[in-house]
Enzyme design. Structure first.
Site, PDB file in Angstrom:
ATOM      1  N   ARG A 113      33.187  39.540  39.312  1.00  0.00           N
ATOM      2  CA  ARG A 113      33.264  38.398  38.401  1.00  0.00           C
ATOM      3  C   ARG A 113      34.625  38.401  37.714  1.00  0.00           C
ATOM      4  NH1 ARG A 113      33.939  41.218  34.696  1.00  0.00           N
ATOM      5  NH2 ARG A 113      34.386  39.429  33.383  1.00  0.00           N
ATOM      6  N   ASP A 151      38.913  30.701  32.582  1.00  0.00           N
ATOM      7  CA  ASP A 151      38.381  30.458  33.932  1.00  0.00           C
ATOM      8  C   ASP A 151      39.002  29.225  34.567  1.00  0.00           C
ATOM      9  OD1 ASP A 151      36.170  32.142  32.510  1.00  0.00           O
ATOM     10  OD2 ASP A 151      35.971  32.401  34.670  1.00  0.00           O
ATOM     11  N   ALA A 190      37.756  35.389  36.592  1.00  0.00           N
ATOM     12  CA  ALA A 190      38.443  34.388  37.422  1.00  0.00           C
ATOM     13  C   ALA A 190      39.413  34.976  38.465  1.00  0.00           C
ATOM     14  CB  ALA A 190      39.139  33.378  36.523  1.00  0.00           C
ATOM     15  N   LYS A 243      34.375  32.013  28.956  1.00  0.00           N
ATOM     16  CA  LYS A 243      32.985  32.454  28.720  1.00  0.00           C
ATOM     17  C   LYS A 243      32.370  31.786  27.495  1.00  0.00           C
ATOM     18  CE  LYS A 243      30.960  34.566  30.758  1.00  0.00           C
ATOM     19  NZ  LYS A 243      30.071  33.910  31.739  1.00  0.00           N
ATOM     20  N   GLN A 298      29.027  41.167  29.158  1.00  0.00           N
ATOM     21  CA  GLN A 298      30.284  41.644  29.754  1.00  0.00           C
ATOM     22  C   GLN A 298      31.149  42.391  28.734  1.00  0.00           C
ATOM     23  OE1 GLN A 298      28.966  38.615  30.216  1.00  0.00           O
ATOM     24  NE2 GLN A 298      29.520  37.716  32.176  1.00  0.00           N
TER      25      GLN A 298
HETATM   26  O1  MRU Z   1      30.861  34.876  34.143  1.00  0.00           O
HETATM   27  P1  MRU Z   1      32.064  35.771  34.264  1.00  0.00           P
HETATM   28  O2  MRU Z   1      31.803  37.167  33.857  1.00  0.00           O
HETATM   29  O3  MRU Z   1      32.722  35.637  35.612  1.00  0.00           O
HETATM   30  O4  MRU Z   1      33.081  35.150  33.201  1.00  0.00           O
HETATM   31  C1  MRU Z   1      34.340  35.737  33.061  1.00  0.00           C
HETATM   32  C2  MRU Z   1      35.128  35.164  31.954  1.00  0.00           C
HETATM   33  O5  MRU Z   1      34.755  34.197  31.322  1.00  0.00           O
HETATM   34  C3  MRU Z   1      36.468  35.773  31.689  1.00  0.00           C
HETATM   35  O6  MRU Z   1      36.762  35.699  30.326  1.00  0.00           O
HETATM   36  C4  MRU Z   1      37.531  34.980  32.461  1.00  0.00           C
HETATM   37  O7  MRU Z   1      37.195  34.911  33.819  1.00  0.00           O
HETATM   38  C5  MRU Z   1      38.855  35.560  32.324  1.00  0.00           C
HETATM   39  S1  MRU Z   1      38.997  36.971  33.362  1.00  0.00           S
HETATM   40  C6  MRU Z   1      40.476  37.631  33.285  1.00  0.00           C
END
Ligand code: MRU
Length: 339
Positions: free
Chosen positions: A44, A230, A46, A241, A189
């Site tokens: 997971r 993202d 981005a 998030k 997370q």
């Molecule tokens: O649902 P996820 O865990 O994939 O969400 C991840 C996020 O929202 C992170 O903050 C975002 O991808 C930035 S990662 C460097």
């Protein structure tokens, strides 16, 4: 820490759903396995999703070597479609699939071109992360109290990280910091992954419940909120998030700076404003159950939004590999992207 790798035609991933309790690597031999890993958040974040998507295409290409060109392209189209359907918000996933597909279509040796492009995406992410962390660390002052959300470190990027990479880089430069990490409901997370990464790096961290962010800002002297992204629209509106928007509003109220840290690969040049960003809705079970126990009555409705969109007006700066971009983002993003 090896978050994801491509070895022969096998894609290996650290299963993030098991952290911090267990460090187990899963081995994916086919597209379906990678798609399932993405859907269930074994991998997971981005940039890491972009790399996983690129590796899924490379895997298909490697398994199709020696086949007629049309067949290779057909198999790549199938992988492209399956992985594209996994998660809608992180643009890196979609952009990586399109890039690899395009380079295969433009080459006589489609399989070779797909593998080369996938590896290029991986290398570009490493370089972008390294540079954005340097730029971001330059913003951080001795004594800063930083609040972050979700997980934006090595686990989310398969590189140094974005927001968390900035914090780790500043710490390694000897800056004295206090770090608060939101637990990040419902999949935790922040509590499970960010705290794990910081503890592993020997950096003190305090985990807080999401709902306490405002009061922590007020009473603990939070100076900066730094989060990842993202998808960033061309006007600077940023999807991240769920809970990020609330932090941005609270940061303004409490006089804290609010930064987004993201590689330019997270900017979507096809989207003018945040209203066009697709926000993923996940299953009600993620909110309904905690540790396998029902915590919401069955009759209640549940809205499980995985992301929210923070309007650009709340964002102090966007930390990228091209430097720290400032408003108006319509101009600074165009300049950074060269479009
Ligand atoms: O649902 P996820 O865990 O994939 O969400 C991840 C996020 O929202 C992170 O903050 C975002 O991808 C930035 S990662 C460097």
């Amino acid at each position: 820490m090896q978050v994801i790798s491509l070895e022969d035609s096998r894609v290996m991933m650290l299963d993030q759903t098991l952290l911090p309790g267990e460090e187990r690597v899963i081995v994916c031999e086919d597209t379906e396995c990678i798609a399932e890993a993405i859907e269930s958040l074994r991998i997971r974040g981005a940039p890491a999703l972009g790399i996983a998507a690129a590796f899924a295409m490379a895997q298909t290409a490697l398994k199709s070597r020696g086949k007629p060109r049309e067949e290779v392209l057909q198999r790549l189209r199938e992988t492209h479609a399956r992985i594209k359907a996994t998660r809608p918000t992180a643009v890196n996933l979609h952009a990586a699939l399109d890039r690899v597909m395009k380079s295969a279509e433009e080459s006589q040796d489609a399989a070779e071109a797909a593998v080369r492009e996938a590896m290029r995406i991986y290398e570009e992410e490493q370089e972008a992360s390294r540079r954005l962390c340097e730029h971001g660390a330059g913003l951080i002052k001795d004594g800063d109290v930083i609040l972050t959300h979700c997980n934006t470190g090595a686990l989310a990027t398969a590189t140094l990280g974005t927001a968390l990479g900035v914090i780790v880089t500043a710490w390694r430069q000897g800056k004295k910091l206090r770090v608060f990490a939101d637990e990040t409901r419902p999949l935790l997370q922040g509590a499970r992954l960010t705290a794990w990464e910081l503890v592993k790096a020997g950096i003190p961290v305090t985990v807080i419940a999401d709902g306490s962010a405002g009061y922590v800002m007020r009473t603990q002297g939070v100076t900066k909120v730094i989060v990842g992204a993202d998808r960033i629209a061309m006007n600077g509106d940023t999807a991240n998030k769920i809970g990020t928007y609330s932090l941005a509003v609270l940061a303004r109220e409490h006089g804290a700076e609010f930064y987004i840290a993201a590689p330019l690969s997270t900017v979507d040049p096809g989207i003018e404003s945040g209203e066009e960003i697709p926000v993923e809705r996940r299953s009600r079970e993620e909110l309904e159950f905690f540790n396998g126990r029902r915590i919401v009555p069955e009759q209640a409705e549940v809205l499980n939004l995985a992301f929210d969109v923070t309007p650009a007006e709340y964002i102090t700066g966007i930390i990228t590999e091209a430097g720290v971009l400032r408003p108006p983002y319509e101009e600074s993003l165009r300049r950074a992207l060269g479009v």
